[in-house]
Design a protein around this motif. Sequence first.
Motif, PDB file in Angstrom:
ATOM      1  N   ALA A 177     -32.024 -30.713 -50.449  1.00 17.68           N
ATOM      2  CA  ALA A 177     -32.386 -29.824 -51.549  1.00 17.68           C
ATOM      3  C   ALA A 177     -33.018 -28.540 -51.038  1.00 17.68           C
ATOM      4  CB  ALA A 177     -33.347 -30.543 -52.505  1.00 17.68           C
ATOM      5  N   ASP A 178     -33.456 -28.540 -49.778  1.00 16.78           N
ATOM      6  CA  ASP A 178     -34.051 -27.357 -49.170  1.00 16.78           C
ATOM      7  C   ASP A 178     -32.926 -26.384 -48.797  1.00 16.78           C
ATOM      8  OD1 ASP A 178     -34.888 -25.740 -46.700  1.00 16.78           O
ATOM      9  OD2 ASP A 178     -36.811 -26.510 -47.424  1.00 16.78           O
ATOM     10  N   MET A 179     -32.915 -25.197 -49.398  1.00 17.09           N
ATOM     11  CA  MET A 179     -31.805 -24.267 -49.217  1.00 17.09           C
ATOM     12  C   MET A 179     -31.693 -23.748 -47.782  1.00 17.09           C
ATOM     13  SD  MET A 179     -30.224 -24.316 -52.018  1.00 17.09           S
ATOM     14  CE  MET A 179     -29.106 -22.933 -51.804  1.00 17.09           C
ATOM     15  N   LEU A 180     -32.827 -23.524 -47.108  1.00 16.02           N
ATOM     16  CA  LEU A 180     -32.782 -23.040 -45.732  1.00 16.02           C
ATOM     17  C   LEU A 180     -32.119 -24.062 -44.827  1.00 16.02           C
ATOM     18  CD1 LEU A 180     -33.480 -20.958 -43.576  1.00 16.02           C
ATOM     19  CD2 LEU A 180     -35.745 -22.009 -43.383  1.00 16.02           C
ATOM     20  N   ARG A 181     -32.509 -25.335 -44.960  1.00 17.68           N
ATOM     21  CA  ARG A 181     -31.901 -26.378 -44.138  1.00 17.68           C
ATOM     22  C   ARG A 181     -30.425 -26.554 -44.495  1.00 17.68           C
ATOM     23  NH1 ARG A 181     -30.640 -28.172 -39.622  1.00 17.68           N
ATOM     24  NH2 ARG A 181     -29.725 -30.244 -39.681  1.00 17.68           N
ATOM     25  N   TRP A 182     -30.072 -26.323 -45.757  1.00 19.09           N
ATOM     26  CA  TRP A 182     -28.680 -26.405 -46.161  1.00 19.09           C
ATOM     27  C   TRP A 182     -27.837 -25.436 -45.334  1.00 19.09           C
ATOM     28  CZ3 TRP A 182     -26.439 -24.789 -51.582  1.00 19.09           C
ATOM     29  CH2 TRP A 182     -25.127 -25.271 -51.690  1.00 19.09           C
ATOM     30  N   GLN A 183     -28.310 -24.199 -45.197  1.00 17.64           N
ATOM     31  CA  GLN A 183     -27.582 -23.198 -44.423  1.00 17.64           C
ATOM     32  C   GLN A 183     -27.541 -23.583 -42.941  1.00 17.64           C
ATOM     33  OE1 GLN A 183     -25.722 -20.698 -45.341  1.00 17.64           O
ATOM     34  NE2 GLN A 183     -25.281 -20.106 -43.215  1.00 17.64           N
ATOM     35  N   GLU A 184     -28.656 -24.051 -42.413  1.00 14.24           N
ATOM     36  CA  GLU A 184     -28.701 -24.457 -41.011  1.00 14.24           C
ATOM     37  C   GLU A 184     -27.738 -25.607 -40.743  1.00 14.24           C
ATOM     38  OE1 GLU A 184     -32.768 -25.418 -40.508  1.00 14.24           O
ATOM     39  OE2 GLU A 184     -33.402 -23.355 -40.077  1.00 14.24           O
ATOM     40  N   SER A 185     -27.728 -26.586 -41.651  1.00 17.61           N
ATOM     41  CA  SER A 185     -26.833 -27.731 -41.500  1.00 17.61           C
ATOM     42  C   SER A 185     -25.383 -27.280 -41.521  1.00 17.61           C
ATOM     43  CB  SER A 185     -27.093 -28.741 -42.623  1.00 17.61           C
ATOM     44  OG  SER A 185     -26.162 -29.803 -42.573  1.00 17.61           O
ATOM     45  N   HIS A 186     -25.080 -26.331 -42.402  1.00 17.82           N
ATOM     46  CA  HIS A 186     -23.723 -25.798 -42.485  1.00 17.82           C
ATOM     47  C   HIS A 186     -23.302 -25.188 -41.150  1.00 17.82           C
ATOM     48  CE1 HIS A 186     -20.201 -23.847 -44.178  1.00 17.82           C
ATOM     49  NE2 HIS A 186     -20.648 -22.673 -43.783  1.00 17.82           N
ATOM     50  N   GLU A 187     -24.181 -24.400 -40.540  1.00 25.97           N
ATOM     51  CA  GLU A 187     -23.884 -23.758 -39.258  1.00 25.97           C
ATOM     52  C   GLU A 187     -23.721 -24.795 -38.148  1.00 25.97           C
ATOM     53  OE1 GLU A 187     -27.109 -21.058 -38.843  1.00 25.97           O
ATOM     54  OE2 GLU A 187     -26.416 -19.708 -40.435  1.00 25.97           O
ATOM     55  N   GLU A 188     -24.550 -25.845 -38.187  1.00 19.83           N
ATOM     56  CA  GLU A 188     -24.449 -26.894 -37.169  1.00 19.83           C
ATOM     57  C   GLU A 188     -23.141 -27.659 -37.294  1.00 19.83           C
ATOM     58  OE1 GLU A 188     -28.058 -29.148 -37.582  1.00 19.83           O
ATOM     59  OE2 GLU A 188     -29.302 -27.431 -37.045  1.00 19.83           O
ATOM     60  N   HIS A 189     -22.670 -27.859 -38.517  1.00 22.75           N
ATOM     61  CA  HIS A 189     -21.387 -28.542 -38.702  1.00 22.75           C
ATOM     62  C   HIS A 189     -20.228 -27.680 -38.190  1.00 22.75           C
ATOM     63  CE1 HIS A 189     -21.480 -32.450 -40.885  1.00 22.75           C
ATOM     64  NE2 HIS A 189     -22.759 -32.143 -40.909  1.00 22.75           N
ATOM     65  N   GLU A 190     -20.356 -26.382 -38.304  1.00 22.18           N
ATOM     66  CA  GLU A 190     -19.339 -25.498 -37.728  1.00 22.18           C
ATOM     67  C   GLU A 190     -19.276 -25.713 -36.220  1.00 22.18           C
ATOM     68  OE1 GLU A 190     -17.188 -23.573 -39.032  1.00 22.18           O
ATOM     69  OE2 GLU A 190     -17.835 -22.955 -41.022  1.00 22.18           O
TER      70      GLU A 190
END
Length: 235
Positions: A177-190
């Motif tokens: 639910a934390d938006m900052l971690r959401w973006q970080e997780s997205h980049e890590e999955h890339e």
Amino acid sequence: MSVTQALPKTARLRTLGMSAEIAARMRTMIQEGELPPGVRIDEKAFCEAFDVSKTPLREALKILVSEGLVLHRQYIGYRVAPLDLDELRATFETLHGLEAHAGELVAQRMSDGALAKIERRHQAMIDAHAAGKRTDYFRINQEIHQLIVDSAANAVLSGIYATLMSKVHRARGAANADMLRWQESHEEHEAIVEALREPGRPRLARILREHSENTAREVLRVVEASLAEPNVAPR
């Protein structure tokens, strides 16, 4: 005799069916972080949100109590069960190792078909991220992790991983639910997908472990904070 038991059989079946549906909806809210650990469940607000009486709602809550997702105390009411931080830390420590080991095996064993399936799900996750669909993104994210581990072609590893992930699913949902971690997780999955595409996949095990460690760090931070959150009503 309970109120539900006193109802005519047909009415009772309708009530029990409604309760199962309510339980399923609330289970998803709990597991995906919309109802954080420790939060009080406002029965009146949920009855209004679901447009039901207290009887099916309380039957649904009993189901969730039996599953360990909700706690009930007489005269106090219902509350989302808190998470055990020590157990979470221990579980994540184990998951870090499993992720890295899976990465080592996947580097040797992943089939072209398995990679293609992960790439398709990754694209679906990108689409969910672009559309701001946090819940869809989280579900696909979880699916991709299991697909990667399954690509190690080790049934014991896949089973252990799935069991442990189920233990941290609710906590991961809260952190997502934390938006900052959401973006970080997205980049890590890339980065994970890039590592999967590399010949020999030399970086995969390390990247998977780092991603697991980053996720655990954020999950534990968010869970600790969520225990002090004020009561919320359903949306």
